[in-house]
Motif scaffolding. Structure first.
Motif, PDB file in Angstrom:
ATOM      1  N   TYR A   1     -18.156  11.173  27.430  1.00 40.65           N
ATOM      2  CA  TYR A   1     -18.666  12.485  27.833  1.00 40.65           C
ATOM      3  C   TYR A   1     -17.601  13.560  27.616  1.00 40.65           C
ATOM      4  O   TYR A   1     -17.879  14.618  27.058  1.00 40.65           O
ATOM      5  CB  TYR A   1     -19.117  12.456  29.301  1.00 40.65           C
ATOM      6  CG  TYR A   1     -19.515  13.807  29.810  1.00 40.65           C
ATOM      7  CD1 TYR A   1     -20.792  14.308  29.563  1.00 40.65           C
ATOM      8  CD2 TYR A   1     -18.611  14.607  30.505  1.00 40.65           C
ATOM      9  CE1 TYR A   1     -21.158  15.574  30.006  1.00 40.65           C
ATOM     10  CE2 TYR A   1     -18.964  15.863  30.952  1.00 40.65           C
ATOM     11  CZ  TYR A   1     -20.233  16.340  30.709  1.00 40.65           C
ATOM     12  OH  TYR A   1     -20.588  17.600  31.139  1.00 40.65           O
ATOM     13  N   LEU A   2     -16.377  13.284  28.049  1.00 44.20           N
ATOM     14  CA  LEU A   2     -15.289  14.262  27.907  1.00 44.20           C
ATOM     15  C   LEU A   2     -14.925  14.485  26.445  1.00 44.20           C
ATOM     16  O   LEU A   2     -14.593  15.609  26.054  1.00 44.20           O
ATOM     17  CB  LEU A   2     -14.058  13.825  28.712  1.00 44.20           C
ATOM     18  CG  LEU A   2     -14.223  13.850  30.226  1.00 44.20           C
ATOM     19  CD1 LEU A   2     -12.999  13.246  30.903  1.00 44.20           C
ATOM     20  CD2 LEU A   2     -14.493  15.258  30.738  1.00 44.20           C
ATOM     21  N   LYS A   3     -14.981  13.434  25.629  1.00 43.59           N
ATOM     22  CA  LYS A   3     -14.736  13.609  24.188  1.00 43.59           C
ATOM     23  C   LYS A   3     -15.753  14.569  23.594  1.00 43.59           C
ATOM     24  O   LYS A   3     -15.405  15.445  22.810  1.00 43.59           O
ATOM     25  CB  LYS A   3     -14.824  12.263  23.456  1.00 43.59           C
ATOM     26  CG  LYS A   3     -13.558  11.477  23.489  1.00 43.59           C
ATOM     27  CD  LYS A   3     -13.507  10.230  22.630  1.00 43.59           C
ATOM     28  CE  LYS A   3     -14.716   9.745  21.935  1.00 43.59           C
ATOM     29  NZ  LYS A   3     -14.560   8.403  21.307  1.00 43.59           N
ATOM     30  N   GLU A   4     -17.005  14.406  23.973  1.00 43.01           N
ATOM     31  CA  GLU A   4     -18.061  15.282  23.459  1.00 43.01           C
ATOM     32  C   GLU A   4     -17.892  16.718  23.986  1.00 43.01           C
ATOM     33  O   GLU A   4     -17.992  17.686  23.251  1.00 43.01           O
ATOM     34  CB  GLU A   4     -19.435  14.744  23.859  1.00 43.01           C
ATOM     35  CG  GLU A   4     -20.598  15.579  23.400  1.00 43.01           C
ATOM     36  CD  GLU A   4     -20.773  15.641  21.888  1.00 43.01           C
ATOM     37  OE1 GLU A   4     -21.328  16.635  21.402  1.00 43.01           O
ATOM     38  OE2 GLU A   4     -20.352  14.693  21.195  1.00 43.01           O
ATOM     39  N   LYS A   5     -17.593  16.821  25.267  1.00 44.65           N
ATOM     40  CA  LYS A   5     -17.439  18.136  25.908  1.00 44.65           C
ATOM     41  C   LYS A   5     -16.244  18.892  25.337  1.00 44.65           C
ATOM     42  O   LYS A   5     -16.300  20.096  25.121  1.00 44.65           O
ATOM     43  CB  LYS A   5     -17.270  17.940  27.413  1.00 44.65           C
ATOM     44  CG  LYS A   5     -17.045  19.208  28.182  1.00 44.65           C
ATOM     45  CD  LYS A   5     -16.846  18.910  29.653  1.00 44.65           C
ATOM     46  CE  LYS A   5     -16.357  20.136  30.385  1.00 44.65           C
ATOM     47  NZ  LYS A   5     -15.886  19.837  31.726  1.00 44.65           N
ATOM     48  N   ASN A   6     -15.162  18.187  25.090  1.00 47.63           N
ATOM     49  CA  ASN A   6     -13.908  18.799  24.637  1.00 47.63           C
ATOM     50  C   ASN A   6     -13.586  18.366  23.217  1.00 47.63           C
ATOM     51  O   ASN A   6     -12.529  17.822  22.967  1.00 47.63           O
ATOM     52  CB  ASN A   6     -12.757  18.405  25.569  1.00 47.63           C
ATOM     53  CG  ASN A   6     -13.034  18.745  27.005  1.00 47.63           C
ATOM     54  OD1 ASN A   6     -13.416  19.855  27.314  1.00 47.63           O
ATOM     55  ND2 ASN A   6     -12.856  17.792  27.895  1.00 47.63           N
ATOM     56  N   LYS A   7     -14.468  18.614  22.305  1.00 45.84           N
ATOM     57  CA  LYS A   7     -14.326  18.132  20.927  1.00 45.84           C
ATOM     58  C   LYS A   7     -12.977  18.482  20.307  1.00 45.84           C
ATOM     59  O   LYS A   7     -12.468  17.763  19.474  1.00 45.84           O
ATOM     60  CB  LYS A   7     -15.446  18.685  20.051  1.00 45.84           C
ATOM     61  CG  LYS A   7     -16.771  18.039  20.300  1.00 45.84           C
ATOM     62  CD  LYS A   7     -17.813  18.587  19.373  1.00 45.84           C
ATOM     63  CE  LYS A   7     -19.150  17.941  19.703  1.00 45.84           C
ATOM     64  NZ  LYS A   7     -20.234  18.445  18.905  1.00 45.84           N
ATOM     65  N   ASP A   8     -12.396  19.588  20.727  1.00 43.40           N
ATOM     66  CA  ASP A   8     -11.138  20.036  20.147  1.00 43.40           C
ATOM     67  C   ASP A   8      -9.919  19.400  20.825  1.00 43.40           C
ATOM     68  O   ASP A   8      -8.802  19.614  20.417  1.00 43.40           O
ATOM     69  CB  ASP A   8     -11.037  21.547  20.208  1.00 43.40           C
ATOM     70  CG  ASP A   8     -11.162  22.085  21.636  1.00 43.40           C
ATOM     71  OD1 ASP A   8     -11.866  21.451  22.446  1.00 43.40           O
ATOM     72  OD2 ASP A   8     -10.576  23.129  21.932  1.00 43.40           O
ATOM     73  N   ILE A   9     -10.148  18.588  21.861  1.00 43.49           N
ATOM     74  CA  ILE A   9      -9.040  17.983  22.614  1.00 43.49           C
ATOM     75  C   ILE A   9      -9.019  16.485  22.333  1.00 43.49           C
ATOM     76  O   ILE A   9     -10.042  15.827  22.422  1.00 43.49           O
ATOM     77  CB  ILE A   9      -9.186  18.236  24.123  1.00 43.49           C
ATOM     78  CG1 ILE A   9      -9.134  19.737  24.414  1.00 43.49           C
ATOM     79  CG2 ILE A   9      -8.101  17.514  24.897  1.00 43.49           C
ATOM     80  CD1 ILE A   9      -9.433  20.096  25.845  1.00 43.49           C
TER      81      ILE A   9
END
Length: 176
Positions: free
Chosen positions: A166-174
């Motif tokens: 979920y966090l990978k998707e939410k923070n694509k640039d991170i």
């Protein structure tokens, strides 16, 4: 710089009278830039920010702690307390669970961080439900094949994996 008047709260604990600096009395002065109190001789946090040294993601309230040894650190107020939030025995048991499950069906040993390469959230949620059912049964006194500890560790794994994706998707640039 002008010294702060006597009855100001301690910059470490906020109390009017304390014993935070028993080995030495630390004087307080007003920073000419931001007008906040700081220990005499130490750079104010506004100076650190002005010079570009403020770290992103760190809650810096500008308050410094000084220890009896003379060492100084920023205040830990408002910062995540991972040591307090986590249980060493739970993390240790989870590590045992993860080590046990590194062995694949073909006998090969997968890398410990293999799951971080990406598993669909649908796989995590389906697995989480199966393990939740085991937890629920164990909670109700119904024995399961693997027991309550395995169910709880599996739920932790699936929850962490789901949140990771979920966090990978939410923070694509991170990069996580």
């Amino acid at each position: 710089m002008q010294p702060i008047e006597e009855n100001n709260p301690c910059i470490n604990c906020g109390k009017d009278e304390c014993n935070c600096f028993p080995e030495q009395k630390v004087g307080i002065e007003i920073c000419p830039n931001c007008k906040q109190g700081k220990p005499i001789g130490l750079n104010c946090s506004c100076w650190i920010i002005e010079k570009g040294y403020k770290m992103s993601g760190i809650n810096d309230n500008g308050i410094m702690r000084q220890f009896g040894t003379g060492a100084t650190r920023n205040s830990d107020e408002g910062k995540n307390d991972y040591e307090g939030f986590l249980s060493p025995s739970v993390i240790e048991r989870f590590g045992e669970y993860m080590t046990k499950h590194r062995k694949q069906a073909d006998g090969q040993l997968r890398d410990s961080d293999n799951w971080q390469k990406g598993i669909p959230r649908t796989a995590y949620i389906k697995s989480n439900w199966r393990h939740f059912m085991d937890l629920w049964k164990e909670h109700r006194g119904i024995a399961t094949k693997d027991g309550i500890e395995e169910a709880l560790c599996a739920i932790m794994f699936n929850t962490m994996g789901y949140l990771h994706e979920y966090l990978k998707e939410k923070n694509k640039d991170i990069t996580l």
